[in-house]
Design an enzyme around this catalytic site. Structure first.
Site, PDB file in Angstrom:
ATOM      1  CG  HIS A 108      -7.957   6.790  24.330  1.00 26.11           C
ATOM      2  ND1 HIS A 108      -8.159   5.598  23.681  1.00 26.11           N
ATOM      3  CD2 HIS A 108      -6.712   7.203  23.954  1.00 26.11           C
ATOM      4  CE1 HIS A 108      -7.094   5.294  22.954  1.00 26.11           C
ATOM      5  NE2 HIS A 108      -6.211   6.264  23.101  1.00 26.11           N
TER       6      HIS A 108
ATOM      7  CG  ASP B 265      -4.058   6.519  17.343  1.00 23.11           C
ATOM      8  OD1 ASP B 265      -4.393   7.194  18.331  1.00 23.11           O
ATOM      9  OD2 ASP B 265      -3.277   5.548  17.424  1.00 23.11           O
ATOM     10  CG  HIS B 266      -7.777   5.240  19.693  1.00 23.99           C
ATOM     11  ND1 HIS B 266      -8.033   3.890  19.821  1.00 23.99           N
ATOM     12  CD2 HIS B 266      -6.433   5.375  19.765  1.00 23.99           C
ATOM     13  CE1 HIS B 266      -6.881   3.247  19.974  1.00 23.99           C
ATOM     14  NE2 HIS B 266      -5.900   4.134  19.948  1.00 23.99           N
TER      15      HIS B 266
ATOM     16  CG  HIS C  36      -2.797   0.398  19.001  1.00 23.63           C
ATOM     17  ND1 HIS C  36      -2.369   1.214  17.981  1.00 23.63           N
ATOM     18  CD2 HIS C  36      -3.355   1.214  19.924  1.00 23.63           C
ATOM     19  CE1 HIS C  36      -2.642   2.478  18.282  1.00 23.63           C
ATOM     20  NE2 HIS C  36      -3.250   2.500  19.459  1.00 23.63           N
TER      21      HIS C  36
ATOM     22  CG  HIS D 214      -3.442   4.898  26.907  1.00 22.03           C
ATOM     23  ND1 HIS D 214      -2.098   4.999  26.650  1.00 22.03           N
ATOM     24  CD2 HIS D 214      -4.080   5.345  25.797  1.00 22.03           C
ATOM     25  CE1 HIS D 214      -1.923   5.495  25.440  1.00 22.03           C
ATOM     26  NE2 HIS D 214      -3.103   5.715  24.908  1.00 22.03           N
TER      27      HIS D 214
ATOM     28  CG  HIS E  52      -4.356   9.651  22.701  1.00 16.42           C
ATOM     29  ND1 HIS E  52      -3.833   8.661  23.494  1.00 16.42           N
ATOM     30  CD2 HIS E  52      -4.069  10.823  23.341  1.00 16.42           C
ATOM     31  CE1 HIS E  52      -3.245   9.195  24.553  1.00 16.42           C
ATOM     32  NE2 HIS E  52      -3.381  10.498  24.476  1.00 16.42           N
TER      33      HIS E  52
END
Length: 308
Positions: free
Chosen positions: A54, A58-59, A198, A110, A56
């Site tokens: 996805h 941090d990905h 995570h 999410h 975001h």
């Protein structure tokens, strides 16, 4: 198929999946590209593709730099908001990396464009794997830094499926999230290894114990996770068969979970669990005002001022 687990940032995981015969490699959720390339070099593999779950930061924040360092790299995902995306994937599409098959599974919850990746090799004794991308709320911010766009905001932690948890629902309905968990991920082979994005296992299991205090599987897994935490070791992967024993978000039809939420319909049980999990996290580790405001902005709880 060899999977390298790469801890990065505060609690994220990147993955490097290696086809051991051809030495082709695929990366999942690139947050720190130079760290990834160190391992690519050490393993002596050829990195050809990035699979992003996805958008975001941090990905996906490492995609642009990695593409610059590796011209011709394919950056794949289901959401046009993914940084440096070269091709948009669709649900059910299948990819090949040497002997490795990858099936793309759209798992909204999410985010609306969240894609999980189911990988396997035919005629191979090793179990398949699913990369579900993003646990439930965990302590968020690391020190804030200037960001250039909404997609650079910190990811409110959430996996389509994580060890003993699931994602923080941001852009989809409870029913969509329920379908992602039960009708898509929940129907994979029970031996499937679950690689999430995570490290939130300890908090997830503490919440699971609150939901089902009499569940011996939760108690045993929590004891194991505490030992892993003390040794600073990852708790990934789990397996789908294990998750069905202790993950409350996959156990919404079980009487103790329904009783805890006071709901009967599975999607309503799931929605109630998500709210309870968020409250549980806030009580355990309340966010600082700056972090709370940033989360509210990303989650759409703060509107832009109206012009007079």
């Amino acid at each position: 198929m060899k999977v390298k687990v790469i801890p990065v940032l505060e609690d994220n995981y990147m993955y490097l999946v290696i086809e051991e015969r051809t030495r082709e490699a695929v990366a999942v959720d690139v947050a720190v590209p130079k760290r990834l390339l160190e391992i690519v070099g050490r393993e002596g593999v050829s990195l050809t593709t990035v699979l992003t779950t996805h958008h975001h930061w941090d990905h996906a924040r490492g995609n642009a730099e990695l593409a610059r360092l590796r011209p011709g790299l394919a950056v794949l995902g289901a959401d046009e908001r993914i940084c440096a995306l070269t091709r948009r994937l669709v649900h059910g599409e299948e990819l090949r990396f040497g002997a490795i098959h990858a099936r793309c599974l759209l798992t909204p919850g999410h985010t609306s464009g969240h894609m999980s990746y189911f990988l396997w090799e035919e005629e191979c004794p090793d179990p398949p794997a699913v990369f579900s991308g993003t646990g439930c709320p965990a302590p968020l911010p690391r020190p804030l830094r200037p960001r250039s766009s909404a997609s650079d905001l910190p990811c409110p932690p959430g996996d389509a499926l994580s060890v003993a948890g699931c994602g923080l629902r941001l852009e989809s309905t409870a029913l969509q999230m329920y379908e992602s968990l039960t009708q898509i991920l929940g129907t994979l082979p029970p031996e499937t290894k679950v690689f999430c994005g995570h490290e939130h296992t300890l908090g997830n299991l503490e919440f699971a114990q609150k939901v089902e205090p009499g569940n011996d599987h939760v108690r045993a897994k929590l004891s194991w996770a505490k030992k892993r935490d003390e040794d600073d070791m990852p708790t990934v992967p789990s397996t789908l068969s294990e998750e069905l024993l202790y993950n409350p978000f996959l156990r919404v039809a079980e009487e103790p979970v329904r009783k805890f939420t006071g709901k009967a319909a599975p999607a309503e049980v799931l929605e109630a669990l998500c709210k309870e999990r968020a409250s549980f996290q806030r009580a355990a580790e309340p966010l600082q005002p700056q972090a709370r405001a940033l989360l509210a902005l990303q989650w759409g709880l703060l509107g832009t001022p109206q012009q007079k």
